[in-house]
Design a protein around this motif. Structure first.
Motif, PDB file in Angstrom:
ATOM      1  N   LEU A 224       0.829  -1.207   0.000  1.00  0.00           N
ATOM      2  CA  LEU A 224       0.000   0.000   0.000  1.00  0.00           C
ATOM      3  C   LEU A 224       0.864   1.257   0.000  1.00  0.00           C
ATOM      4  N   LEU A 225       1.881   1.298   0.851  1.00  0.00           N
ATOM      5  CA  LEU A 225       2.727   2.489   0.959  1.00  0.00           C
ATOM      6  C   LEU A 225       3.498   2.741  -0.335  1.00  0.00           C
ATOM      7  N   GLN A 226       3.990   1.678  -0.978  1.00  0.00           N
ATOM      8  CA  GLN A 226       4.708   1.852  -2.238  1.00  0.00           C
ATOM      9  C   GLN A 226       3.768   2.362  -3.322  1.00  0.00           C
ATOM     10  N   THR A 227       2.538   1.868  -3.312  1.00  0.00           N
ATOM     11  CA  THR A 227       1.556   2.332  -4.296  1.00  0.00           C
ATOM     12  C   THR A 227       1.265   3.812  -4.115  1.00  0.00           C
ATOM     13  N   LEU A 228       1.022   4.225  -2.873  1.00  0.00           N
ATOM     14  CA  LEU A 228       0.728   5.635  -2.598  1.00  0.00           C
ATOM     15  C   LEU A 228       1.937   6.516  -2.919  1.00  0.00           C
ATOM     16  N   TYR A 229       3.118   6.043  -2.578  1.00  0.00           N
ATOM     17  CA  TYR A 229       4.334   6.818  -2.844  1.00  0.00           C
ATOM     18  C   TYR A 229       4.523   7.078  -4.336  1.00  0.00           C
ATOM     19  N   HIS A 230       4.166   6.127  -5.164  1.00  0.00           N
ATOM     20  CA  HIS A 230       4.371   6.267  -6.600  1.00  0.00           C
ATOM     21  C   HIS A 230       3.242   7.009  -7.308  1.00  0.00           C
ATOM     22  N   ILE A 231       2.359   7.640  -6.544  1.00  0.00           N
ATOM     23  CA  ILE A 231       1.390   8.577  -7.112  1.00  0.00           C
ATOM     24  C   ILE A 231       1.952   9.981  -6.846  1.00  0.00           C
ATOM     25  N   PRO A 232       2.545  10.630  -7.830  1.00  0.00           N
ATOM     26  CA  PRO A 232       3.250  11.903  -7.599  1.00  0.00           C
ATOM     27  C   PRO A 232       2.410  12.958  -6.882  1.00  0.00           C
ATOM     28  N   TYR A 233       1.139  13.106  -7.270  1.00  0.00           N
ATOM     29  CA  TYR A 233       0.297  14.111  -6.620  1.00  0.00           C
ATOM     30  C   TYR A 233       0.134  13.815  -5.139  1.00  0.00           C
ATOM     31  N   PHE A 234      -0.073  12.558  -4.812  1.00  0.00           N
ATOM     32  CA  PHE A 234      -0.226  12.175  -3.409  1.00  0.00           C
ATOM     33  C   PHE A 234       1.066  12.428  -2.646  1.00  0.00           C
ATOM     34  N   ARG A 235       2.183  12.061  -3.239  1.00  0.00           N
ATOM     35  CA  ARG A 235       3.466  12.241  -2.558  1.00  0.00           C
ATOM     36  C   ARG A 235       3.747  13.710  -2.280  1.00  0.00           C
ATOM     37  N   LYS A 236       3.483  14.551  -3.255  1.00  0.00           N
ATOM     38  CA  LYS A 236       3.735  15.979  -3.048  1.00  0.00           C
ATOM     39  C   LYS A 236       2.798  16.574  -2.012  1.00  0.00           C
ATOM     40  N   ALA A 237       1.555  16.108  -2.003  1.00  0.00           N
ATOM     41  CA  ALA A 237       0.601  16.592  -1.009  1.00  0.00           C
ATOM     42  C   ALA A 237       1.058  16.223   0.394  1.00  0.00           C
ATOM     43  N   VAL A 238       1.606  15.034   0.560  1.00  0.00           N
ATOM     44  CA  VAL A 238       2.132  14.605   1.865  1.00  0.00           C
ATOM     45  C   VAL A 238       3.282  15.513   2.285  1.00  0.00           C
ATOM     46  N   TYR A 239       4.152  15.835   1.338  1.00  0.00           N
ATOM     47  CA  TYR A 239       5.267  16.726   1.662  1.00  0.00           C
ATOM     48  C   TYR A 239       4.788  18.121   2.075  1.00  0.00           C
ATOM     49  N   HIS A 240       3.636  18.549   1.550  1.00  0.00           N
ATOM     50  CA  HIS A 240       3.135  19.892   1.850  1.00  0.00           C
ATOM     51  C   HIS A 240       2.343  19.963   3.155  1.00  0.00           C
ATOM     52  N   MET A 241       2.094  18.843   3.818  1.00  0.00           N
ATOM     53  CA  MET A 241       1.347  18.890   5.081  1.00  0.00           C
ATOM     54  C   MET A 241       2.191  19.587   6.152  1.00  0.00           C
ATOM     55  N   PRO A 242       1.586  20.508   6.915  1.00  0.00           N
ATOM     56  CA  PRO A 242       2.343  21.233   7.940  1.00  0.00           C
ATOM     57  C   PRO A 242       2.667  20.360   9.145  1.00  0.00           C
ATOM     58  N   THR A 243       3.878  20.427   9.607  1.00  0.00           N
ATOM     59  CA  THR A 243       4.294  19.781  10.856  1.00  0.00           C
ATOM     60  C   THR A 243       5.118  20.792  11.635  1.00  0.00           C
ATOM     61  N   THR A 244       5.290  20.553  12.922  1.00  0.00           N
ATOM     62  CA  THR A 244       6.063  21.471  13.756  1.00  0.00           C
ATOM     63  C   THR A 244       7.346  20.799  14.209  1.00  0.00           C
ATOM     64  N   GLU A 245       8.269  21.628  14.663  1.00  0.00           N
ATOM     65  CA  GLU A 245       9.561  21.092  15.107  1.00  0.00           C
ATOM     66  C   GLU A 245       9.425  20.257  16.378  1.00  0.00           C
ATOM     67  N   ASN A 246       8.285  20.405  17.062  1.00  0.00           N
ATOM     68  CA  ASN A 246       8.054  19.630  18.281  1.00  0.00           C
ATOM     69  C   ASN A 246       7.449  18.257  17.985  1.00  0.00           C
ATOM     70  N   ASP A 247       7.001  18.049  16.747  1.00  0.00           N
ATOM     71  CA  ASP A 247       6.416  16.758  16.381  1.00  0.00           C
ATOM     72  C   ASP A 247       7.488  15.680  16.357  1.00  0.00           C
ATOM     73  N   MET A 248       7.096  14.485  16.790  1.00  0.00           N
ATOM     74  CA  MET A 248       7.973  13.322  16.712  1.00  0.00           C
ATOM     75  C   MET A 248       7.359  12.327  15.735  1.00  0.00           C
ATOM     76  N   PRO A 249       8.135  11.763  14.820  1.00  0.00           N
ATOM     77  CA  PRO A 249       7.580  10.827  13.836  1.00  0.00           C
ATOM     78  C   PRO A 249       6.823   9.665  14.464  1.00  0.00           C
ATOM     79  N   SER A 250       7.302   9.189  15.615  1.00  0.00           N
ATOM     80  CA  SER A 250       6.652   8.046  16.252  1.00  0.00           C
ATOM     81  C   SER A 250       5.295   8.403  16.853  1.00  0.00           C
ATOM     82  N   GLY A 251       4.986   9.702  16.905  1.00  0.00           N
ATOM     83  CA  GLY A 251       3.707  10.126  17.462  1.00  0.00           C
ATOM     84  C   GLY A 251       2.855  10.909  16.495  1.00  0.00           C
ATOM     85  N   SER A 252       3.320  11.067  15.267  1.00  0.00           N
ATOM     86  CA  SER A 252       2.597  11.855  14.263  1.00  0.00           C
ATOM     87  C   SER A 252       2.585  11.100  12.940  1.00  0.00           C
TER      88      SER A 252
END
Length: 454
Positions: A224-252
């Motif tokens: 599933l993750l590889q499929t979503l990653y290889h959809i360019p529009y989806f991948r770019k949208a994920v990159y554009h999501m706002p996150t903060t410097e206080n966020d931790m990957p294991s919790g977000s």
């Protein structure tokens, strides 16, 4: 299965790439039984006179086939300087299918760390009509019957092949020609190749891509993750999501997915998914359990959709994956029709009883008659005979199809996998047969032609 077509997204919001590729089981070993064995080695690689060719065919003629034990080996044959044999389960290896494998005959005497790499195919010969012989390639028998598979044999995997080679009902049906006069003929084509050094394989260099590590039973999630990653529009949208410097990957989840996608894009080796699964709230035990990929996809998209609200990528999930269909009930003798428009993000298609994707779509829109005790109550008209069905108003740019490969077995009280052959084309035309899947409200000017992404 995800099928995609060129999405009409807001180019200004997403500033998308111009590279958008996609247009819209342990059994007791029983001793050998008497049999007739005929082996023939044919050098299919070149015409050089060598004592032991790297490729060869072994033909195994088995008499008294119905009297074989449940696990049975052929005589040993040699190809490429190595000893091989065929392993069969004539009544199935915990399956209602003939199970057939290629086995390294001398695996127990091989030195520590041995490996052996070979391409092979296995065939059940049709003795009545050779053109109907069944030859298989790999464990996913949905696409092709005639091809080859390859495997790196080792101490842990000294045999390899097909648990569900062919249904026992077909094998033992005398009219089919596979077992005649209690005789069955099997063939193994083996082509020994140079051993592959998986540790030295550079996926990034060879393909430009890297893989995802399996935590135990997370291959469905990785797909599933590889499929979503290889959809360019989806991948770019994920990159554009706002996150903060206080966020931790294991919790977000958004940050964990951003990190995962970034590593898939720029790492030189396979990527771990542990941060992402921790953001799901999973522990190690969860990673070794098979979860429902459709439910995971929906939960993931809901989380991302919520995180995208109020940002430049708001609405991306809807724009990519949302389609609409119309449920209708139409009376047959009076002028009354009830319709209801609904949205969908994926479609569940039946596999049982369907030969291919088109047959599944035909079943999806199949008209049901409401009659007898099942008549429809049509407001002022009372009980009426009617027809009930569903038609599509529009399809999304990225069409996600979930194949219903499992069904509940009431006798066994468990979910059973459907291993029937199932085909899908590389291009899916949902405008076929004059748009029979489309509702009257559908815009016929939009071309619903999809390219497979799997």
């Amino acid at each position: 299965m995800t099928i995609t077509t060129t999405p009409p997204l807001d180019q200004q919001n997403l500033e998308e790439d111009t590279e958008m590729l996609v247009p819209n089981s342990d059994l007791v070993v029983e001793g050998p039984q008497p049999m007739e064995v005929h082996a023939e080695n044919t050098n299919t690689v070149d015409a050089m006179a060598v004592e032991d060719p790297p490729a060869g065919r072994f033909t195994w003629t088995i008499d008294n086939f119905s009297r074989l034990p449940k696990k049975h080996y052929s005589d040993v044959f040699t190809v490429g300087g190595y000893k091989w044999r065929i392993l069969i389960f004539p009544k199935g290896n915990n399956a209602e299918h003939l199970s057939m494998y290629i086995d390294v005959a001398d695996s127990v005497t091989m030195p520590y760390g041995w490996t052996r790499f070979a391409q092979f195919s296995l065939t059940v010969v049709n003795q009545a009509h050779s053109k109907y012989s069944i030859r298989k390639e790999n464990n996913n028998l949905e696409l092709f019957d005639i091809a080859e598979t390859q495997h790196q044999f080792n101490a842990r995997e000294s045999d390899w092949g097909f648990t569900n080679f062919m249904p026992l009902s077909e094998l033992y049906d005398p009219s089919r020609g596979y077992v005649m006069d209690d005789r069955c003929i099997l063939e193994a084509d083996v082509n020994v190749r140079k051993d592959l050094d998986y540790w030295a394989h550079d996926s990034k260099k060879e393909t430009g891509c890297v893989g995802l590590k399996n935590q135990g039973a997370t291959c469905y999630m990785n797909s599933l993750l590889q499929t979503l990653y290889h959809i360019p529009y989806f991948r770019k949208a994920v990159y554009h999501m706002p996150t903060t410097e206080n966020d931790m990957p294991s919790g977000s989840i958004p940050l964990a997915l951003q990190s995962l996608f970034y590593k898939l894009q720029y790492n030189d080796s396979s990527v771990s998914t542990k941060e992402l699964t921790k953001s799901f709230g999973w522990d190690t035990y969860d990673s070794f359990m098979q979860h429902d990929v459709q439910e995971l996809n929906r939960v993931l998209c809901e989380k991302l959709e919520d995180k995208m609200k109020g940002t430049v990528v708001e609405g991306t999930i809807q724009q990519l994956f949302e389609g609409h269909h119309m449920n209708y009930i139409e009376c047959m003798t009076v002028d009354y029709k009830s319709t209801r428009k609904e949205s969908f993000y994926d479609l569940q298609l039946d596999v049982k009883g369907c030969t291919d994707v088109y047959a599944s779509f035909d079943k999806y829109v199949e008209v049901e008659k409401l009659e007898g005790d099942n008549k429809y109550h049509a407001e002022q008209y009372g009980l009426q005979e009617a027809k009930k069905g569903v038609l599509f108003i529009d399809f999304p740019p990225v069409l996600q199809l979930q194949l219903k490969r499992f069904e509940y077995d009431f006798v066994r009280d468990t979910m059973v996998k459907i291993n029937d052959r199932y085909e899908f084309p590389l291009q899916l035309d949902l405008d076929r047969d004059n748009g029979k899947y489309l509702s009257p409200e559908a815009d016929r000017s939009i071309r619903n032609l999809y390219t497979l992404h799997r």
